[in-house]
Write a protein that holds these residues in place. Sequence first.
Motif, PDB file in Angstrom:
ATOM      1  N   TRP A  86       0.841  -1.202   0.000  1.00  0.00           N
ATOM      2  CA  TRP A  86       0.000   0.000   0.000  1.00  0.00           C
ATOM      3  C   TRP A  86       0.875   1.252   0.000  1.00  0.00           C
ATOM      4  O   TRP A  86       0.601   2.199  -0.732  1.00  0.00           O
ATOM      5  N   ASN A  87       1.934   1.252   0.792  1.00  0.00           N
ATOM      6  CA  ASN A  87       2.856   2.394   0.807  1.00  0.00           C
ATOM      7  C   ASN A  87       3.523   2.567  -0.548  1.00  0.00           C
ATOM      8  O   ASN A  87       3.692   3.690  -1.032  1.00  0.00           O
ATOM      9  N   ALA A  88       3.914   1.466  -1.175  1.00  0.00           N
ATOM     10  CA  ALA A  88       4.530   1.540  -2.503  1.00  0.00           C
ATOM     11  C   ALA A  88       3.540   2.092  -3.527  1.00  0.00           C
ATOM     12  O   ALA A  88       3.901   2.903  -4.381  1.00  0.00           O
ATOM     13  N   SER A  91       3.046   5.854  -2.921  1.00  0.00           N
ATOM     14  CA  SER A  91       4.206   6.645  -3.325  1.00  0.00           C
ATOM     15  C   SER A  91       4.376   6.663  -4.845  1.00  0.00           C
ATOM     16  O   SER A  91       5.048   7.545  -5.376  1.00  0.00           O
ATOM     17  N   ALA A  92       3.784   5.734  -5.568  1.00  0.00           N
ATOM     18  CA  ALA A  92       3.879   5.716  -7.024  1.00  0.00           C
ATOM     19  C   ALA A  92       2.837   6.621  -7.686  1.00  0.00           C
ATOM     20  O   ALA A  92       2.961   6.937  -8.860  1.00  0.00           O
ATOM     21  N   VAL A  93       1.838   7.062  -6.952  1.00  0.00           N
ATOM     22  CA  VAL A  93       0.777   7.902  -7.526  1.00  0.00           C
ATOM     23  C   VAL A  93       1.324   9.212  -8.089  1.00  0.00           C
ATOM     24  O   VAL A  93       0.968   9.594  -9.213  1.00  0.00           O
ATOM     25  N   PRO A  94       2.193   9.958  -7.389  1.00  0.00           N
ATOM     26  CA  PRO A  94       2.716  11.195  -7.989  1.00  0.00           C
ATOM     27  C   PRO A  94       3.507  10.932  -9.265  1.00  0.00           C
ATOM     28  O   PRO A  94       3.419  11.710 -10.222  1.00  0.00           O
ATOM     29  N   LEU A  95       4.259   9.848  -9.298  1.00  0.00           N
ATOM     30  CA  LEU A  95       5.001   9.507 -10.505  1.00  0.00           C
ATOM     31  C   LEU A  95       4.055   9.204 -11.654  1.00  0.00           C
ATOM     32  O   LEU A  95       4.260   9.656 -12.786  1.00  0.00           O
ATOM     33  N   VAL A  99       3.694  11.232 -15.302  1.00  0.00           N
ATOM     34  CA  VAL A  99       3.750  10.578 -16.611  1.00  0.00           C
ATOM     35  C   VAL A  99       2.486  10.873 -17.408  1.00  0.00           C
ATOM     36  O   VAL A  99       2.550  11.192 -18.600  1.00  0.00           O
ATOM     37  N   VAL A 100       1.327  10.785 -16.778  1.00  0.00           N
ATOM     38  CA  VAL A 100       0.070  11.075 -17.474  1.00  0.00           C
ATOM     39  C   VAL A 100       0.054  12.530 -17.944  1.00  0.00           C
ATOM     40  O   VAL A 100      -0.357  12.825 -19.077  1.00  0.00           O
ATOM     41  N   GLY A 101       0.520  13.445 -17.107  1.00  0.00           N
ATOM     42  CA  GLY A 101       0.569  14.855 -17.499  1.00  0.00           C
ATOM     43  C   GLY A 101       1.472  15.085 -18.695  1.00  0.00           C
ATOM     44  O   GLY A 101       1.135  15.849 -19.608  1.00  0.00           O
ATOM     45  N   LEU A 102       2.636  14.431 -18.716  1.00  0.00           N
ATOM     46  CA  LEU A 102       3.543  14.589 -19.849  1.00  0.00           C
ATOM     47  C   LEU A 102       2.942  14.022 -21.126  1.00  0.00           C
ATOM     48  O   LEU A 102       3.105  14.596 -22.207  1.00  0.00           O
TER      49      LEU A 102
END
Length: 150
Positions: A86-88, A91-95, A99-102
Amino acid sequence: MKNTVQTPPTQAEAAAERFALRVTARLSSGNDALPYDISERLRASRMQALAKRKVTAPVHRTAPAAVVVNAGSTATLGRGGEGGWWNALVSAVPLLALVVGLVVINIAQDERSANDVAEVDAALLTDDLPPAAYSDPGFVQFLKTSAQSN
């Protein structure tokens, strides 16, 4: 509660300290012959240097703090055994958002450049001149005469 461990100075640190003391004594021996304004500037500079220098007191190392893990339903500090995935994921949500924004920005720029090319093509095809006229050497002269007539 901090656990502190004092480490003895190494031979290099001791040699550096002895050298610093010799240099300081040598520099201080010539202070009496200097004019008042220079000695005051040196004193002020020395005070600034002493204020900014690193403290070379015995090094205190702290032992790592214990990880607080509560058996209840409250949050934990550190990475406990529970909820590791769950922590992993969190923490991957901002990454993932980056990527989606780019990708969205790339798609928007491609669409904009395609629209710009389409506008130029439409202007060329609907113009009074055929596209071959733009490659004609006399085209510049035509533009000059048509600009004067308007």
